[in-house]
Design an enzyme around this catalytic site. Sequence first.
Site, PDB file in Angstrom:
ATOM      1  N   LYS A  17      46.632  36.579  48.322  1.00  0.00           N
ATOM      2  CA  LYS A  17      45.348  37.105  48.787  1.00  0.00           C
ATOM      3  C   LYS A  17      45.590  38.448  49.467  1.00  0.00           C
ATOM      4  O   LYS A  17      46.712  38.740  49.897  1.00  0.00           O
ATOM      5  CB  LYS A  17      44.686  36.143  49.779  1.00  0.00           C
ATOM      6  CG  LYS A  17      43.171  36.261  49.835  1.00  0.00           C
ATOM      7  CD  LYS A  17      42.491  35.632  48.636  1.00  0.00           C
ATOM      8  CE  LYS A  17      40.977  35.746  48.736  1.00  0.00           C
ATOM      9  NZ  LYS A  17      40.298  35.051  47.624  1.00  0.00           N
TER      10      LYS A  17
ATOM     11  N   ASP B 203      36.692  39.866  45.869  1.00  0.00           N
ATOM     12  CA  ASP B 203      36.277  38.858  46.847  1.00  0.00           C
ATOM     13  C   ASP B 203      35.117  39.500  47.613  1.00  0.00           C
ATOM     14  O   ASP B 203      34.472  40.436  47.086  1.00  0.00           O
ATOM     15  CB  ASP B 203      37.450  38.485  47.765  1.00  0.00           C
ATOM     16  CG  ASP B 203      37.188  37.236  48.609  1.00  0.00           C
ATOM     17  OD1 ASP B 203      37.390  36.127  48.083  1.00  0.00           O
ATOM     18  OD2 ASP B 203      36.781  37.357  49.780  1.00  0.00           O
TER      19      ASP B 203
END
Length: 461
Positions: free
Chosen positions: A141, A181
Amino acid sequence: MYYINKNKKGAGSMIGEQYVQKVIDQVKQRNKGEKEFQDAVTEVLNSLAPVFDKHPEYVQEGILERLVEPERQILFRVPWVDDNGTVQVNRGFRIQFNSAIGPYKGGLRFHPSVNASIVKFLGFEQIFKNSLTGLPIGGGKGGADFNPKGKSDREIMRFCQSFMSELCKHIGPNLDVPAGDIGVGGREIGYMYGYYKKIRSTNDQGVLTGKGLTFGGSLARTEATGFGLVYFTEEMLKDNNLSFNRKTVVISGSGNVAIYATQKATELGAKVVALSDSNGYIYDENGINLDVVREIKEVKRGRIKEYLESVPSAKYVEGCTKIWEIKCDIALPCATQGEINEESAKILVGNGVKAISEGANMPSTLEAIEIIQNAGILFGPAKAANAGGVACSALEMSQNGMRLSWTFEEVDEKLQSIMKNIYKNASEAAKEYGEVGNILVGANIAGFMKVAEAMMSQGIV
């Protein structure tokens, strides 16, 4: 301890619980002040105690101690110049958490709240989410504490180019494949990919996913997380003799996930009555007019309260967390982490909610989940329920690798199959470890087992 059946303790079960608690304590000691990461680790590990009773070799090989420590953490400066000619500086992050089953895979988040704890929690969750898809992708991430709201396209382009000038050193189609995201959509991915191509002198389309359809993107990727959430939830409902048909649904958020979850739930016969953004929520007892929401969010990039300009009969309420006070049969939190807290969970349970399924990353606090599960409410955890986005990203990687483009129907069919299998595997794992119907525990165990077996096979690395 959360989620473990407390009525089944014996001499054997204590081994797993003691090992889990030891590692949780180590994580809290090593990562002080990082509550989001600590909570993510606690939520997963407390589900896994029975696994270590059955597989003591995992304890001997230090699987958990290795699993909770990222393989690589990258922190870097991102300088850029705004439209006024002023130099701005943000922080960029990339956490490459676990590559046991494939290249790191996980989104980039641009939001002022982004910090080491947030990125580590998201990366840790991504390990299990990616494992559950059945596809060969590891967990990672990243992002930056940059706020794209209110910025011009030129400012966003300059930021993305500066961000990619450092990130490019750490990613690749067979190493680490970022996606979007919160705050990172098609525009941002396009800017980053364009700059990656320029400075790396290569056309590795598989280095980023969520790309535009004209340069390697996949049909159905935009819809995937929202559609996948509903496909998973429908499987969970069917397993309990329920469905979306004629149910009242409340969905938080109004981005891609919320919009396409609304679309698919409506197609299945539900009535979605509320959506939100960071300022507040709208309530439309006649059912949300999705065309209006799309115009506001996807075209104008406006605020959800503008819905009332087209639908004056609807209501707007300041404060997005109050959305969970609306009575509903199914709740789909699709906004951000921690949005359903203990108080909200009590209200949802008191109002007779039948199922809660997470479209955002860990939107329910640990205390909220305990209340939901103790009340016997069906609960679809994020790592399983919102895995559709990363699953479709992996399908985009496959298409890029083969230089092919599948039709929308082909991708959607594969997505449905993946989400059904995620529910099936989580349900079966829960049953195997004595937690019938506990999809949270089942998802944690099913996701963990694949990664643990790969780590065992590859030695202590």
